[in-house]
Design a protein around this motif. Structure first.
Motif, PDB file in Angstrom:
ATOM      1  N   ALA A   1      14.438  18.596 -37.886  1.00  0.00           N
ATOM      2  CA  ALA A   1      13.272  19.474 -37.982  1.00  0.00           C
ATOM      3  C   ALA A   1      12.300  18.880 -39.005  1.00  0.00           C
ATOM      4  O   ALA A   1      12.382  19.194 -40.197  1.00  0.00           O
ATOM      5  CB  ALA A   1      13.694  20.882 -38.402  1.00  0.00           C
ATOM      6  N   PRO A   2      11.406  18.000 -38.576  1.00  0.00           N
ATOM      7  CA  PRO A   2      10.481  17.348 -39.511  1.00  0.00           C
ATOM      8  C   PRO A   2       9.655  18.333 -40.333  1.00  0.00           C
ATOM      9  O   PRO A   2       9.288  18.042 -41.477  1.00  0.00           O
ATOM     10  CB  PRO A   2       9.583  16.511 -38.598  1.00  0.00           C
ATOM     11  CG  PRO A   2      10.379  16.306 -37.358  1.00  0.00           C
ATOM     12  CD  PRO A   2      11.200  17.547 -37.197  1.00  0.00           C
ATOM     13  N   GLY A   3       9.381  19.502 -39.777  1.00  0.00           N
ATOM     14  CA  GLY A   3       8.592  20.490 -40.505  1.00  0.00           C
ATOM     15  C   GLY A   3       9.270  20.913 -41.801  1.00  0.00           C
ATOM     16  O   GLY A   3       8.600  21.117 -42.817  1.00  0.00           O
ATOM     17  N   LEU A   4      10.594  21.048 -41.777  1.00  0.00           N
ATOM     18  CA  LEU A   4      11.325  21.413 -42.990  1.00  0.00           C
ATOM     19  C   LEU A   4      11.228  20.308 -44.039  1.00  0.00           C
ATOM     20  O   LEU A   4      11.044  20.577 -45.229  1.00  0.00           O
ATOM     21  CB  LEU A   4      12.794  21.698 -42.658  1.00  0.00           C
ATOM     22  CG  LEU A   4      13.122  23.028 -42.002  1.00  0.00           C
ATOM     23  CD1 LEU A   4      14.601  23.098 -41.676  1.00  0.00           C
ATOM     24  CD2 LEU A   4      12.716  24.177 -42.916  1.00  0.00           C
ATOM     25  N   ALA A   5      11.378  19.066 -43.585  1.00  0.00           N
ATOM     26  CA  ALA A   5      11.290  17.937 -44.512  1.00  0.00           C
ATOM     27  C   ALA A   5       9.904  17.856 -45.150  1.00  0.00           C
ATOM     28  O   ALA A   5       9.772  17.617 -46.360  1.00  0.00           O
ATOM     29  CB  ALA A   5      11.624  16.635 -43.791  1.00  0.00           C
ATOM     30  N   LEU A   6       8.876  18.078 -44.346  1.00  0.00           N
ATOM     31  CA  LEU A   6       7.515  18.042 -44.877  1.00  0.00           C
ATOM     32  C   LEU A   6       7.259  19.222 -45.810  1.00  0.00           C
ATOM     33  O   LEU A   6       6.523  19.092 -46.791  1.00  0.00           O
ATOM     34  CB  LEU A   6       6.508  18.033 -43.728  1.00  0.00           C
ATOM     35  CG  LEU A   6       6.505  16.752 -42.894  1.00  0.00           C
ATOM     36  CD1 LEU A   6       5.568  16.888 -41.709  1.00  0.00           C
ATOM     37  CD2 LEU A   6       6.116  15.551 -43.744  1.00  0.00           C
ATOM     38  N   ALA A   7       7.863  20.374 -45.524  1.00  0.00           N
ATOM     39  CA  ALA A   7       7.761  21.502 -46.453  1.00  0.00           C
ATOM     40  C   ALA A   7       8.388  21.143 -47.786  1.00  0.00           C
ATOM     41  O   ALA A   7       7.888  21.523 -48.855  1.00  0.00           O
ATOM     42  CB  ALA A   7       8.439  22.737 -45.853  1.00  0.00           C
ATOM     43  N   GLY A   8       9.488  20.389 -47.739  1.00  0.00           N
ATOM     44  CA  GLY A   8      10.106  19.922 -48.974  1.00  0.00           C
ATOM     45  C   GLY A   8       9.175  19.029 -49.768  1.00  0.00           C
ATOM     46  O   GLY A   8       9.096  19.128 -50.999  1.00  0.00           O
ATOM     47  N   LEU A   9       8.448  18.160 -49.075  1.00  0.00           N
ATOM     48  CA  LEU A   9       7.486  17.289 -49.763  1.00  0.00           C
ATOM     49  C   LEU A   9       6.369  18.104 -50.396  1.00  0.00           C
ATOM     50  O   LEU A   9       5.909  17.792 -51.504  1.00  0.00           O
ATOM     51  CB  LEU A   9       6.912  16.270 -48.779  1.00  0.00           C
ATOM     52  CG  LEU A   9       7.874  15.230 -48.219  1.00  0.00           C
ATOM     53  CD1 LEU A   9       7.136  14.257 -47.322  1.00  0.00           C
ATOM     54  CD2 LEU A   9       8.591  14.482 -49.338  1.00  0.00           C
ATOM     55  N   LEU A  10       5.918  19.150 -49.703  1.00  0.00           N
ATOM     56  CA  LEU A  10       4.868  19.993 -50.266  1.00  0.00           C
ATOM     57  C   LEU A  10       5.378  20.723 -51.511  1.00  0.00           C
ATOM     58  O   LEU A  10       4.645  20.883 -52.495  1.00  0.00           O
ATOM     59  CB  LEU A  10       4.386  21.002 -49.229  1.00  0.00           C
ATOM     60  CG  LEU A  10       3.168  21.845 -49.641  1.00  0.00           C
ATOM     61  CD1 LEU A  10       1.975  20.949 -49.943  1.00  0.00           C
ATOM     62  CD2 LEU A  10       2.816  22.847 -48.544  1.00  0.00           C
ATOM     63  N   VAL A  11       6.635  21.130 -51.481  1.00  0.00           N
ATOM     64  CA  VAL A  11       7.245  21.744 -52.661  1.00  0.00           C
ATOM     65  C   VAL A  11       7.272  20.745 -53.814  1.00  0.00           C
ATOM     66  O   VAL A  11       6.999  21.090 -54.972  1.00  0.00           O
ATOM     67  CB  VAL A  11       8.667  22.245 -52.331  1.00  0.00           C
ATOM     68  CG1 VAL A  11       9.430  22.595 -53.610  1.00  0.00           C
ATOM     69  CG2 VAL A  11       8.603  23.462 -51.420  1.00  0.00           C
ATOM     70  N   LEU A  12       7.580  19.487 -53.528  1.00  0.00           N
ATOM     71  CA  LEU A  12       7.588  18.453 -54.565  1.00  0.00           C
ATOM     72  C   LEU A  12       6.201  18.267 -55.161  1.00  0.00           C
ATOM     73  O   LEU A  12       6.060  18.092 -56.383  1.00  0.00           O
ATOM     74  CB  LEU A  12       8.105  17.138 -53.982  1.00  0.00           C
ATOM     75  CG  LEU A  12       8.255  15.981 -54.978  1.00  0.00           C
ATOM     76  CD1 LEU A  12       9.234  16.342 -56.093  1.00  0.00           C
ATOM     77  CD2 LEU A  12       8.708  14.715 -54.253  1.00  0.00           C
ATOM     78  N   VAL A  13       5.177  18.306 -54.324  1.00  0.00           N
ATOM     79  CA  VAL A  13       3.801  18.224 -54.832  1.00  0.00           C
ATOM     80  C   VAL A  13       3.522  19.399 -55.767  1.00  0.00           C
ATOM     81  O   VAL A  13       2.900  19.230 -56.829  1.00  0.00           O
ATOM     82  CB  VAL A  13       2.791  18.218 -53.659  1.00  0.00           C
ATOM     83  CG1 VAL A  13       1.356  18.310 -54.183  1.00  0.00           C
ATOM     84  CG2 VAL A  13       2.961  16.966 -52.812  1.00  0.00           C
ATOM     85  N   ALA A  14       4.007  20.581 -55.409  1.00  0.00           N
ATOM     86  CA  ALA A  14       3.817  21.760 -56.259  1.00  0.00           C
ATOM     87  C   ALA A  14       4.527  21.602 -57.589  1.00  0.00           C
ATOM     88  O   ALA A  14       4.026  22.056 -58.625  1.00  0.00           O
ATOM     89  CB  ALA A  14       4.317  23.014 -55.534  1.00  0.00           C
ATOM     90  N   VAL A  15       5.687  20.936 -57.586  1.00  0.00           N
ATOM     91  CA  VAL A  15       6.404  20.691 -58.841  1.00  0.00           C
ATOM     92  C   VAL A  15       5.584  19.769 -59.741  1.00  0.00           C
ATOM     93  O   VAL A  15       5.426  20.014 -60.943  1.00  0.00           O
ATOM     94  CB  VAL A  15       7.788  20.064 -58.561  1.00  0.00           C
ATOM     95  CG1 VAL A  15       8.453  19.621 -59.857  1.00  0.00           C
ATOM     96  CG2 VAL A  15       8.677  21.065 -57.834  1.00  0.00           C
ATOM     97  N   VAL A  16       5.061  18.700 -59.158  1.00  0.00           N
ATOM     98  CA  VAL A  16       4.261  17.740 -59.935  1.00  0.00           C
ATOM     99  C   VAL A  16       3.026  18.412 -60.523  1.00  0.00           C
ATOM    100  O   VAL A  16       2.626  18.135 -61.661  1.00  0.00           O
ATOM    101  CB  VAL A  16       3.864  16.545 -59.043  1.00  0.00           C
ATOM    102  CG1 VAL A  16       2.899  15.624 -59.790  1.00  0.00           C
ATOM    103  CG2 VAL A  16       5.104  15.782 -58.597  1.00  0.00           C
TER     104      VAL A  16
END
Length: 202
Positions: free
Chosen positions: A24-39
């Protein structure tokens, strides 16, 4: 110590791994967006309009990547960039004329003074962490090159974090046994010291 950024950081590998396992690529990309929010967490919490604009832009870019072949490279990137950056950070502090990173943190924890035996030990510990992050980078790169995506995800999103936790715990126990004559703060106190040091130097 704020709990939300920690939870967000833990959500990042969980979402990426779920995305790989479930295809499910959408979940992986959501994870990346969460990482951007952390930064961007501090300016987002301020709040700073530019930070929120960057978050929205990042979301839009990730959404666009979801419909292209470049999505896999976006998902791979943090698993290489994070250990590479940490290896560079720890390794650079080992250069001649510089104080090893863990030695500096230990000295700050002890009020600006570090015993000679601890100075030697913390330099060796900085070398160990540098090697650990280099190994994480090399293994992730090798698994990507071999196309072993399931193993790559298990390693970078699960096993690496377990290994880091174990290394912290084992090192703390060993240090207390090896240097009983010195005081040793707990893990949470150590994290608070690192956070204060980042605020004063950044």
């Amino acid at each position: 110590m704020k709990v939300l950024p920690i939870l967000l950081f833990l959500a990042y590998p969980a979402l990426v791994h779920a995305g790989v396992v479930l295809d499910a690529p959408g979940l992986a990309l959501a994870g990346l967006l969460v990482l951007v929010a952390v930064v961007l967490y501090k300016p987002l919490a301020a709040p700073r309009p530019w930070a929120w604009a960057l978050l929205v832009l990042g979301g839009a870019l990730l959404y666009a990547l979801a419909h292209s072949d470049a999505v896999r490279y976006a998902v791979y990137a943090p698993s290489l960039a994070i250990p590479a950056a940490l290896a560079a950070l720890f390794g650079a502090s080992l250069r001649d004329g510089r104080e090893p990173l863990i030695s500096r943190i230990a000295r700050i924890e002890r009020g600006g003074m570090l015993a000679p035996d601890l100075a030697v030990y913390t330099r060796q510990l900085t070398q160990l962490w540098t090697a650990a992050f280099v190994l994480m980078f090399v293994l992730a790169l090798a698994l990507i090159a071999l196309g072993e995506i399931q193993w790559w995800s298990l390693l970078t999103n699960v096993l690496n974090y377990v290994a880091i936790g174990l290394l912290f715990a084992l090192e703390y126990g060993y240090r207390r046994w090896r240097f009983p004559q010195h005081p040793h703060r707990g893990f949470l106190d150590h994290i608070r010291t690192v956070a204060r040091h980042r605020r004063t130097t950044g």
